[in-house]
Design an enzyme around this catalytic site. Structure first.
Site, PDB file in Angstrom:
ATOM      1  N   LYS A  34       2.907   6.656   5.294  1.00 55.63           N
ATOM      2  CA  LYS A  34       2.031   5.595   4.812  1.00 55.63           C
ATOM      3  C   LYS A  34       2.529   4.221   5.256  1.00 55.63           C
ATOM      4  CE  LYS A  34      -1.593   4.332   2.526  1.00 55.63           C
ATOM      5  NZ  LYS A  34      -1.650   3.153   3.430  1.00 55.63           N
ATOM      6  N   SER A  42      -6.390   3.151   4.303  1.00 51.04           N
ATOM      7  CA  SER A  42      -5.676   2.586   3.147  1.00 51.04           C
ATOM      8  C   SER A  42      -6.665   1.855   2.244  1.00 51.04           C
ATOM      9  CB  SER A  42      -4.558   1.644   3.607  1.00 51.04           C
ATOM     10  OG  SER A  42      -3.673   1.366   2.544  1.00 51.04           O
ATOM     11  N   SER A  54       0.799  -1.234   0.000  1.00 47.32           N
ATOM     12  CA  SER A  54       0.000   0.000   0.000  1.00 47.32           C
ATOM     13  C   SER A  54       0.827   1.277   0.000  1.00 47.32           C
ATOM     14  CB  SER A  54      -0.974   0.017   1.187  1.00 47.32           C
ATOM     15  OG  SER A  54      -2.093  -0.800   0.913  1.00 47.32           O
ATOM     16  N   LYS A  63      -0.047   3.727  -2.718  1.00 46.13           N
ATOM     17  CA  LYS A  63      -1.030   4.814  -2.618  1.00 46.13           C
ATOM     18  C   LYS A  63      -0.361   6.180  -2.426  1.00 46.13           C
ATOM     19  CE  LYS A  63      -4.673   1.790  -0.793  1.00 46.13           C
ATOM     20  NZ  LYS A  63      -3.997   0.530  -0.484  1.00 46.13           N
TER      21      LYS A  63
END
Length: 486
Positions: free
Chosen positions: A240, A138, A78, A81
Protein backbone atom coordinates in the site's frame (compact mmCIF):
# COMPACT_ATOMS: atom_id res chain seq x y z
CA UNK A 1 17.16 25.65 5.79
CA UNK A 2 18.01 26.57 9.39
CA UNK A 3 20.78 29.11 10.07
CA UNK A 4 23.08 29.03 13.10
CA UNK A 5 22.25 31.73 15.67
CA UNK A 6 25.72 33.36 15.32
CA UNK A 7 25.30 33.63 11.56
CA UNK A 8 21.84 35.18 11.94
CA UNK A 9 23.15 37.76 14.45
CA UNK A 10 26.07 38.65 12.23
CA UNK A 11 23.88 39.17 9.16
CA UNK A 12 21.39 41.14 11.24
CA UNK A 13 24.15 43.39 12.64
CA UNK A 14 25.52 44.13 9.18
CA UNK A 15 22.05 44.90 7.87
CA UNK A 16 21.38 47.22 10.80
CA UNK A 17 24.63 49.08 10.16
CA UNK A 18 23.73 49.69 6.55
CA UNK A 19 20.22 50.75 7.52
CA UNK A 20 21.43 53.20 10.22
CA UNK A 21 23.82 54.81 7.77
CA UNK A 22 21.07 55.45 5.26
CA UNK A 23 17.92 56.20 7.19
CA UNK A 24 16.37 56.68 10.57
CA UNK A 25 16.66 54.48 13.62
CA UNK A 26 12.93 53.59 13.37
CA UNK A 27 13.34 52.25 9.87
CA UNK A 28 16.27 50.18 11.06
CA UNK A 29 14.17 48.62 13.78
CA UNK A 30 11.46 47.78 11.26
CA UNK A 31 14.06 46.19 9.02
CA UNK A 32 15.40 44.11 11.91
CA UNK A 33 11.90 42.91 12.76
CA UNK A 34 11.34 41.85 9.16
CA UNK A 35 14.59 39.87 9.10
CA UNK A 36 13.75 38.17 12.39
CA UNK A 37 10.25 37.26 11.19
CA UNK A 38 11.64 35.74 8.00
CA UNK A 39 14.15 33.69 9.99
CA UNK A 40 11.48 32.39 12.39
CA UNK A 41 9.16 31.49 9.49
CA UNK A 42 11.90 29.54 7.74
CA UNK A 43 12.64 27.66 10.96
CA UNK A 44 8.95 26.79 11.44
CA UNK A 45 8.70 25.48 7.88
CA UNK A 46 11.74 23.26 8.45
CA UNK A 47 10.16 21.84 11.59
CA UNK A 48 6.95 21.11 9.72
CA UNK A 49 8.71 18.88 7.19
CA UNK A 50 7.87 15.17 7.63
CA UNK A 51 10.66 13.08 9.08
CA UNK A 52 11.87 9.86 7.48
CA UNK A 53 11.45 6.49 9.18
CA UNK A 54 11.97 3.03 7.76
CA UNK A 55 12.22 -0.66 8.60
CA UNK A 56 12.80 -4.00 6.84
CA UNK A 57 11.73 -7.22 8.56
CA UNK A 58 12.50 -10.79 7.54
CA UNK A 59 8.94 -12.10 7.24
CA UNK A 60 10.03 -15.68 8.00
CA UNK A 61 12.12 -15.12 11.11
CA UNK A 62 11.05 -11.72 12.39
CA UNK A 63 14.61 -10.40 12.32
CA UNK A 64 14.93 -6.66 11.75
CA UNK A 65 17.29 -6.33 8.78
CA UNK A 66 17.21 -2.51 8.67
CA UNK A 67 15.77 0.24 10.81
CA UNK A 68 15.87 4.01 11.00
CA UNK A 69 13.70 5.52 13.76
CA UNK A 70 11.29 2.54 13.41
CA UNK A 71 9.39 3.47 16.59
CA UNK A 72 9.05 7.20 15.94
CA UNK A 73 5.45 8.39 15.68
CA UNK A 74 4.32 9.37 12.19
CA UNK A 75 1.06 9.97 10.31
CA UNK A 76 0.02 6.82 8.39
CA UNK A 77 -1.91 8.61 5.58
CA UNK A 78 -3.47 5.97 3.31
CA UNK A 79 -1.53 3.13 4.93
CA UNK A 80 -4.56 3.38 7.24
CA UNK A 81 -6.48 1.46 4.58
CA UNK A 82 -4.36 -1.62 5.33
CA UNK A 83 -6.22 -1.94 8.62
CA UNK A 84 -9.56 -1.19 6.94
CA UNK A 85 -8.83 -4.07 4.59
CA UNK A 86 -7.64 -6.32 7.43
CA UNK A 87 -11.02 -5.95 9.16
CA UNK A 88 -12.80 -6.43 5.82
CA UNK A 89 -10.91 -9.69 5.21
CA UNK A 90 -11.70 -10.74 8.78
CA UNK A 91 -15.41 -10.15 8.18
CA UNK A 92 -15.21 -12.15 4.93
CA UNK A 93 -13.46 -15.04 6.66
CA UNK A 94 -16.07 -15.07 9.44
CA UNK A 95 -18.94 -15.07 6.93
CA UNK A 96 -20.36 -11.75 8.13
CA UNK A 97 -20.15 -10.44 4.56
CA UNK A 98 -19.41 -11.92 1.14
CA UNK A 99 -17.55 -10.47 -1.83
CA UNK A 100 -20.95 -9.86 -3.46
CA UNK A 101 -22.48 -8.13 -0.41
CA UNK A 102 -23.70 -4.61 -1.14
CA UNK A 103 -21.94 -1.73 0.61
CA UNK A 104 -24.19 1.35 0.73
CA UNK A 105 -22.59 4.73 0.10
CA UNK A 106 -23.81 7.34 2.57
CA UNK A 107 -23.72 11.11 2.07
CA UNK A 108 -20.82 11.16 4.53
CA UNK A 109 -18.84 8.68 2.42
CA UNK A 110 -19.74 10.32 -0.90
CA UNK A 111 -18.42 13.73 0.18
CA UNK A 112 -14.92 12.48 1.05
CA UNK A 113 -12.19 14.28 -0.93
CA UNK A 114 -10.11 12.52 -3.63
CA UNK A 115 -8.73 10.07 -4.31
CA UNK A 116 -12.18 8.54 -4.62
CA UNK A 117 -14.28 6.22 -6.74
CA UNK A 118 -17.02 8.84 -7.08
CA UNK A 119 -20.16 6.83 -6.28
CA UNK A 120 -23.07 9.11 -5.43
CA UNK A 121 -24.82 9.11 -2.06
CA UNK A 122 -27.52 6.46 -2.02
CA UNK A 123 -25.61 4.23 -4.42
CA UNK A 124 -23.76 1.06 -3.55
CA UNK A 125 -20.85 -1.14 -4.55
CA UNK A 126 -19.97 -4.74 -3.77
CA UNK A 127 -17.45 -5.58 -1.08
CA UNK A 128 -15.06 -6.79 -3.78
CA UNK A 129 -15.36 -3.53 -5.73
CA UNK A 130 -14.64 -1.58 -2.55
CA UNK A 131 -11.55 -3.73 -1.86
CA UNK A 132 -10.24 -3.18 -5.39
CA UNK A 133 -10.90 0.56 -5.17
CA UNK A 134 -8.80 0.73 -1.99
CA UNK A 135 -5.82 -1.26 -3.28
CA UNK A 136 -5.64 0.52 -6.66
CA UNK A 137 -6.94 4.10 -6.43
CA UNK A 138 -6.79 4.29 -2.61
CA UNK A 139 -10.39 5.53 -2.69
CA UNK A 140 -11.29 7.51 0.43
CA UNK A 141 -15.03 7.30 -0.18
CA UNK A 142 -14.94 3.51 -0.36
CA UNK A 143 -12.86 3.24 2.82
CA UNK A 144 -15.46 5.29 4.67
CA UNK A 145 -18.30 3.25 3.18
CA UNK A 146 -16.66 -0.01 4.28
CA UNK A 147 -16.09 1.40 7.77
CA UNK A 148 -19.71 2.46 8.14
CA UNK A 149 -20.92 -0.86 6.78
CA UNK A 150 -18.78 -3.02 9.07
CA UNK A 151 -18.84 -0.82 12.17
CA UNK A 152 -22.20 0.96 12.03
CA UNK A 153 -20.39 4.31 11.90
CA UNK A 154 -16.90 5.37 10.91
CA UNK A 155 -16.23 6.54 14.48
CA UNK A 156 -17.02 3.11 15.90
CA UNK A 157 -15.09 1.41 13.11
CA UNK A 158 -12.04 3.50 14.05
CA UNK A 159 -12.32 2.13 17.59
CA UNK A 160 -12.48 -1.38 16.12
CA UNK A 161 -9.34 -0.59 14.10
CA UNK A 162 -7.45 0.59 17.18
CA UNK A 163 -8.58 -2.46 19.17
CA UNK A 164 -7.34 -4.74 16.38
CA UNK A 165 -4.05 -2.85 16.27
CA UNK A 166 -3.53 -3.59 19.96
CA UNK A 167 -4.46 -7.25 19.42
CA UNK A 168 -1.81 -7.48 16.70
CA UNK A 169 0.84 -5.92 18.95
CA UNK A 170 0.77 -2.50 17.23
CA UNK A 171 1.23 -0.71 20.54
CA UNK A 172 1.85 2.80 19.22
CA UNK A 173 -0.90 3.03 16.58
CA UNK A 174 -4.20 4.87 17.01
CA UNK A 175 -6.88 5.22 14.35
CA UNK A 176 -9.54 7.92 14.04
CA UNK A 177 -10.88 7.22 10.54
CA UNK A 178 -10.95 4.47 7.92
CA UNK A 179 -9.19 6.27 5.09
CA UNK A 180 -6.13 8.07 6.50
CA UNK A 181 -7.25 11.63 5.74
CA UNK A 182 -5.52 14.14 8.05
CA UNK A 183 -6.23 13.77 11.77
CA UNK A 184 -3.56 14.78 14.28
CA UNK A 185 -4.59 11.98 16.67
CA UNK A 186 -4.11 9.26 14.03
CA UNK A 187 -0.54 8.06 14.50
CA UNK A 188 1.60 4.99 13.83
CA UNK A 189 5.19 3.79 13.48
CA UNK A 190 7.17 2.02 10.78
CA UNK A 191 7.47 -1.05 13.02
CA UNK A 192 3.71 -1.20 13.62
CA UNK A 193 2.95 -0.96 9.89
CA UNK A 194 5.45 -3.73 9.18
CA UNK A 195 3.64 -5.93 11.70
CA UNK A 196 0.35 -5.19 9.97
CA UNK A 197 1.88 -6.04 6.60
CA UNK A 198 3.10 -9.40 7.92
CA UNK A 199 -0.31 -10.08 9.52
CA UNK A 200 -2.22 -9.34 6.32
CA UNK A 201 -0.19 -11.84 4.31
CA UNK A 202 -0.06 -14.45 7.08
CA UNK A 203 -3.70 -14.34 8.21
CA UNK A 204 -5.45 -13.86 4.85
CA UNK A 205 -3.49 -15.60 2.08
CA UNK A 206 -6.80 -16.20 0.27
CA UNK A 207 -7.35 -12.43 -0.09
CA UNK A 208 -3.78 -11.14 -0.15
CA UNK A 209 -3.64 -11.42 -3.95
CA UNK A 210 -5.82 -8.31 -4.20
CA UNK A 211 -2.76 -6.21 -3.29
CA UNK A 212 -1.08 -7.38 -6.50
CA UNK A 213 -3.90 -6.00 -8.69
CA UNK A 214 -2.49 -3.96 -11.59
CA UNK A 215 -5.76 -2.47 -12.89
CA UNK A 216 -9.40 -2.37 -11.82
CA UNK A 217 -12.32 -1.67 -14.18
CA UNK A 218 -15.30 0.13 -12.67
CA UNK A 219 -17.95 1.17 -15.17
CA UNK A 220 -16.07 3.05 -17.88
CA UNK A 221 -13.09 3.70 -15.63
CA UNK A 222 -9.89 1.67 -15.91
CA UNK A 223 -8.04 2.37 -12.67
CA UNK A 224 -4.32 1.68 -12.31
CA UNK A 225 -2.53 0.78 -9.08
CA UNK A 226 -0.86 3.70 -7.24
CA UNK A 227 1.90 1.31 -6.14
CA UNK A 228 4.45 1.69 -8.95
CA UNK A 229 6.64 -1.10 -7.60
CA UNK A 230 4.04 -3.79 -8.32
CA UNK A 231 4.99 -5.35 -11.64
CA UNK A 232 8.22 -3.35 -11.95
CA UNK A 233 10.36 -4.69 -9.08
CA UNK A 234 11.02 -8.42 -9.12
CA UNK A 235 9.44 -10.15 -6.16
CA UNK A 236 7.23 -7.26 -4.99
CA UNK A 237 3.60 -8.40 -4.50
CA UNK A 238 1.96 -5.39 -2.67
CA UNK A 239 1.06 -3.68 -0.27
CA UNK A 240 0.00 0.00 0.00
CA UNK A 241 0.97 3.61 -0.73
CA UNK A 242 0.01 6.75 1.18
CA UNK A 243 0.47 10.51 1.05
CA UNK A 244 -0.59 13.67 2.87
CA UNK A 245 1.39 16.89 3.24
CA UNK A 246 1.92 16.26 6.95
CA UNK A 247 2.85 12.59 6.51
CA UNK A 248 4.95 12.84 3.37
CA UNK A 249 5.05 9.90 0.97
CA UNK A 250 4.58 6.53 2.66
CA UNK A 251 4.92 2.99 1.31
CA UNK A 252 4.55 -0.47 2.79
CA UNK A 253 5.94 -3.23 0.56
CA UNK A 254 5.98 -7.02 0.61
CA UNK A 255 8.45 -8.98 -1.49
CA UNK A 256 9.02 -12.73 -1.95
CA UNK A 257 11.70 -14.31 -4.11
CA UNK A 258 13.68 -17.56 -4.13
CA UNK A 259 12.19 -18.72 -0.85
CA UNK A 260 12.98 -15.45 0.91
CA UNK A 261 10.41 -12.96 2.16
CA UNK A 262 10.51 -9.42 3.59
CA UNK A 263 8.12 -6.65 4.58
CA UNK A 264 9.52 -3.11 4.32
CA UNK A 265 8.03 0.26 5.31
CA UNK A 266 9.12 3.78 4.36
CA UNK A 267 7.45 6.79 6.03
CA UNK A 268 7.98 10.49 5.37
CA UNK A 269 9.41 10.35 1.86
CA UNK A 270 10.03 13.75 0.23
CA UNK A 271 8.10 12.68 -2.88
CA UNK A 272 6.56 9.56 -4.34
CA UNK A 273 9.54 9.19 -6.68
CA UNK A 274 12.05 9.52 -3.83
CA UNK A 275 10.03 7.12 -1.70
CA UNK A 276 9.87 4.53 -4.48
CA UNK A 277 13.61 4.88 -5.14
CA UNK A 278 14.36 4.30 -1.44
CA UNK A 279 12.13 1.23 -1.38
CA UNK A 280 13.77 -0.22 -4.50
CA UNK A 281 17.15 0.07 -2.81
CA UNK A 282 15.88 -1.55 0.39
CA UNK A 283 14.35 -4.48 -1.50
CA UNK A 284 17.46 -4.96 -3.63
CA UNK A 285 19.78 -4.85 -0.61
CA UNK A 286 17.85 -6.77 2.03
CA UNK A 287 15.73 -9.36 0.21
CA UNK A 288 18.88 -11.41 -0.66
CA UNK A 289 19.85 -11.23 3.05
CA UNK A 290 16.54 -12.68 4.28
CA UNK A 291 16.40 -16.26 5.51
CA UNK A 292 14.96 -19.19 3.60
CA UNK A 293 14.17 -20.90 6.90
CA UNK A 294 11.36 -20.34 9.39
CA UNK A 295 7.68 -21.06 9.01
CA UNK A 296 6.30 -17.47 8.84
CA UNK A 297 3.97 -18.06 11.81
CA UNK A 298 5.02 -14.78 13.44
CA UNK A 299 1.82 -13.00 14.45
CA UNK A 300 -1.11 -14.74 16.13
CA UNK A 301 -4.61 -13.96 14.88
CA UNK A 302 -5.64 -12.64 18.30
CA UNK A 303 -9.24 -11.46 18.92
CA UNK A 304 -9.69 -7.77 19.59
CA UNK A 305 -10.74 -6.31 22.93
CA UNK A 306 -14.45 -5.46 23.29
CA UNK A 307 -15.56 -2.10 21.94
CA UNK A 308 -17.00 -0.11 24.84
CA UNK A 309 -20.27 1.75 24.39
CA UNK A 310 -20.53 5.44 25.24
CA UNK A 311 -22.42 5.76 28.52
CA UNK A 312 -24.31 8.92 29.38
CA UNK A 313 -23.49 10.55 32.68
CA UNK A 314 -26.84 11.91 33.84
CA UNK A 315 -27.33 14.04 36.93
CA UNK A 316 -30.22 13.05 39.20
CA UNK A 317 -32.07 16.32 38.72
CA UNK A 318 -35.32 17.48 37.22
CA UNK A 319 -35.27 16.89 33.46
CA UNK A 320 -34.63 19.92 31.29
CA UNK A 321 -35.74 20.63 27.78
CA UNK A 322 -32.17 20.45 26.43
CA UNK A 323 -29.42 17.89 26.52
CA UNK A 324 -28.00 17.37 30.05
CA UNK A 325 -24.85 19.38 30.71
CA UNK A 326 -22.97 16.23 31.71
CA UNK A 327 -24.15 13.88 29.00
CA UNK A 328 -24.06 12.02 26.86
CA UNK A 329 -20.31 11.68 27.48
CA UNK A 330 -18.48 8.67 26.03
CA UNK A 331 -16.38 6.58 28.37
CA UNK A 332 -12.64 6.82 27.89
CA UNK A 333 -11.98 4.84 24.73
CA UNK A 334 -8.26 4.47 24.51
CA UNK A 335 -6.61 5.18 27.86
CA UNK A 336 -7.42 1.81 29.40
CA UNK A 337 -6.22 -0.29 26.48
CA UNK A 338 -3.37 -2.45 27.70
CA UNK A 339 -0.81 -3.51 25.09
CA UNK A 340 -1.53 -7.06 23.99
CA UNK A 341 1.16 -9.39 22.70
CA UNK A 342 0.08 -10.39 19.23
CA UNK A 343 2.69 -13.07 18.67
CA UNK A 344 2.27 -16.80 19.12
CA UNK A 345 3.72 -18.34 22.32
CA UNK A 346 7.50 -18.27 22.26
CA UNK A 347 7.77 -22.04 22.67
CA UNK A 348 5.97 -22.58 19.33
CA UNK A 349 9.15 -22.24 17.28
CA UNK A 350 12.46 -20.45 17.11
CA UNK A 351 11.17 -17.96 14.52
CA UNK A 352 8.61 -16.61 16.95
CA UNK A 353 11.26 -16.20 19.63
CA UNK A 354 13.39 -14.23 17.21
CA UNK A 355 10.46 -11.98 16.33
CA UNK A 356 9.81 -11.29 20.01
CA UNK A 357 13.44 -10.30 20.55
CA UNK A 358 13.53 -8.16 17.43
CA UNK A 359 10.38 -6.24 18.33
CA UNK A 360 10.91 -5.35 21.98
CA UNK A 361 9.37 -8.12 24.09
CA UNK A 362 6.76 -7.02 26.61
CA UNK A 363 5.68 -8.42 29.96
CA UNK A 364 2.94 -11.07 29.74
CA UNK A 365 -0.59 -9.73 29.98
CA UNK A 366 -3.87 -11.40 30.74
CA UNK A 367 -5.32 -13.02 27.58
CA UNK A 368 -8.34 -11.29 26.09
CA UNK A 369 -11.34 -13.58 25.52
CA UNK A 370 -12.61 -13.89 21.94
CA UNK A 371 -15.26 -11.37 20.98
CA UNK A 372 -17.34 -10.78 17.89
CA UNK A 373 -16.57 -7.80 15.67
CA UNK A 374 -20.15 -7.67 14.40
CA UNK A 375 -22.03 -4.38 14.74
CA UNK A 376 -23.15 -3.70 18.31
CA UNK A 377 -26.29 -5.61 19.26
CA UNK A 378 -28.52 -5.26 22.31
CA UNK A 379 -28.36 -7.86 25.06
CA UNK A 380 -31.85 -9.31 24.92
CA UNK A 381 -32.70 -11.38 27.98
CA UNK A 382 -35.82 -12.10 30.01
CA UNK A 383 -35.20 -8.81 31.83
CA UNK A 384 -34.78 -6.84 28.64
CA UNK A 385 -37.71 -4.65 27.77
CA UNK A 386 -38.55 -2.24 25.00
CA UNK A 387 -40.42 0.86 26.12
CA UNK A 388 -43.07 2.82 24.28
CA UNK A 389 -42.37 6.53 24.29
CA UNK A 390 -45.12 8.89 23.23
CA UNK A 391 -43.78 12.14 21.80
CA UNK A 392 -45.23 15.01 19.83
CA UNK A 393 -44.50 13.15 16.61
CA UNK A 394 -46.43 10.02 17.56
CA UNK A 395 -49.80 9.12 18.92
CA UNK A 396 -50.55 6.52 21.61
CA UNK A 397 -51.87 4.12 19.01
CA UNK A 398 -48.68 4.32 16.92
CA UNK A 399 -46.12 4.55 19.69
CA UNK A 400 -45.03 0.92 19.54
CA UNK A 401 -41.28 0.75 19.77
CA UNK A 402 -39.27 -0.91 17.02
CA UNK A 403 -38.66 -4.60 17.28
CA UNK A 404 -35.51 -5.52 19.18
CA UNK A 405 -34.84 -8.25 16.65
CA UNK A 406 -33.71 -6.47 13.50
CA UNK A 407 -33.13 -3.18 11.73
CA UNK A 408 -30.77 -0.21 11.89
CA UNK A 409 -30.94 2.02 14.95
CA UNK A 410 -29.17 5.10 16.32
CA UNK A 411 -27.89 5.03 19.88
CA UNK A 412 -27.27 8.37 21.60
CA UNK A 413 -26.12 7.05 24.98
CA UNK A 414 -26.99 4.96 28.01
CA UNK A 415 -28.06 5.78 31.54
CA UNK A 416 -28.50 3.96 34.85
CA UNK A 417 -31.96 5.52 35.11
CA UNK A 418 -34.79 4.79 32.66
CA UNK A 419 -36.35 8.24 32.97
CA UNK A 420 -32.99 9.86 32.27
CA UNK A 421 -32.61 7.72 29.15
CA UNK A 422 -36.05 8.93 28.01
CA UNK A 423 -35.00 12.51 28.68
CA UNK A 424 -31.94 11.98 26.48
CA UNK A 425 -34.18 10.78 23.67
CA UNK A 426 -36.58 13.69 24.05
CA UNK A 427 -33.76 16.24 24.11
CA UNK A 428 -32.12 14.64 21.06
CA UNK A 429 -35.45 14.64 19.24
CA UNK A 430 -35.93 18.33 20.04
CA UNK A 431 -32.49 19.10 18.58
CA UNK A 432 -32.74 16.65 15.69
CA UNK A 433 -35.75 18.18 13.96
CA UNK A 434 -36.30 16.69 10.51
CA UNK A 435 -33.45 14.19 10.98
CA UNK A 436 -35.62 12.28 13.49
CA UNK A 437 -39.03 13.21 12.11
CA UNK A 438 -40.05 9.60 11.42
CA UNK A 439 -37.73 7.92 13.95
CA UNK A 440 -39.16 5.89 16.83
CA UNK A 441 -37.51 6.48 20.26
CA UNK A 442 -37.17 3.59 22.68
CA UNK A 443 -35.02 2.31 25.53
CA UNK A 444 -33.49 -1.12 26.04
CA UNK A 445 -32.50 -2.43 29.46
CA UNK A 446 -29.23 -4.32 29.88
CA UNK A 447 -26.80 -5.25 32.64
CA UNK A 448 -23.30 -3.78 32.95
CA UNK A 449 -21.01 -4.83 35.81
CA UNK A 450 -24.01 -6.14 37.73
CA UNK A 451 -25.95 -2.88 37.44
CA UNK A 452 -29.09 -2.19 35.42
CA UNK A 453 -28.57 0.26 32.53
CA UNK A 454 -30.80 1.64 29.78
CA UNK A 455 -29.75 2.31 26.19
CA UNK A 456 -31.39 5.32 24.54
CA UNK A 457 -32.09 4.55 20.89
CA UNK A 458 -34.03 5.60 17.82
CA UNK A 459 -35.32 3.03 15.32
CA UNK A 460 -37.60 2.88 12.32
CA UNK A 461 -34.95 3.78 9.73
CA UNK A 462 -35.16 2.53 6.17
CA UNK A 463 -31.76 0.79 6.14
CA UNK A 464 -28.20 1.73 7.03
CA UNK A 465 -28.03 4.82 4.81
CA UNK A 466 -30.92 6.54 6.57
CA UNK A 467 -29.56 5.71 10.02
CA UNK A 468 -26.02 6.93 9.24
CA UNK A 469 -27.29 10.16 7.63
CA UNK A 470 -29.58 10.87 10.58
CA UNK A 471 -26.70 10.30 13.01
CA UNK A 472 -24.45 12.65 11.02
CA UNK A 473 -27.16 15.32 11.17
CA UNK A 474 -27.39 14.89 14.95
CA UNK A 475 -23.61 15.19 15.36
CA UNK A 476 -23.69 18.54 13.56
CA UNK A 477 -26.09 19.73 16.27
CA UNK A 478 -23.88 18.52 19.09
CA UNK A 479 -25.59 15.19 19.82
CA UNK A 480 -23.23 12.23 20.23
CA UNK A 481 -24.50 9.08 18.48
CA UNK A 482 -23.67 6.14 16.26
CA UNK A 483 -25.61 3.85 13.95
CA UNK A 484 -25.79 0.14 14.63
CA UNK A 485 -27.46 -2.95 13.24
CA UNK A 486 -29.79 -4.32 15.91
Amino acid sequence: MRLKSSTVLKKLSEALGRALGATSFVKALLFAAAVATTTVSATQVAKADPKYAGIVIDAKTGKVLYGEDPDGLRYPASLTKMMTLYLTFEALSAGRVTLDSKVPVSANAAKEPPSKLGVRAGGSVTVEQAILALVTRSANDMATALGEHLGGSEERFARMMTAKARALGMTRTTYRNANGLPNTAQMTTARDQARLGVALRQHFPQYYGYFNTRTFTFGKQVIGNHNRLVGTVRGVDGIKTGYTRAAGSNLATSAQLDGRSIVAVVLGGRSSAARDATMRKLVAEYLPKASRGGNSNLIAATPSAPIEEPVAVVAATTPTSGLPNAGPIPQQRYGDEAPVSAFAPAQANAAVAAMDVATRPRAPVKPIPPVSMKPDRSVVTNSTKVDNIVTASTSPSSAAAPSAGAGWVIQIGASPDENSARNLLQAAQDKGGNALRTAKPFTVAFTKDGAQMYRARFGGFNGQNDAVNACNALKKKGVSCWASLQ
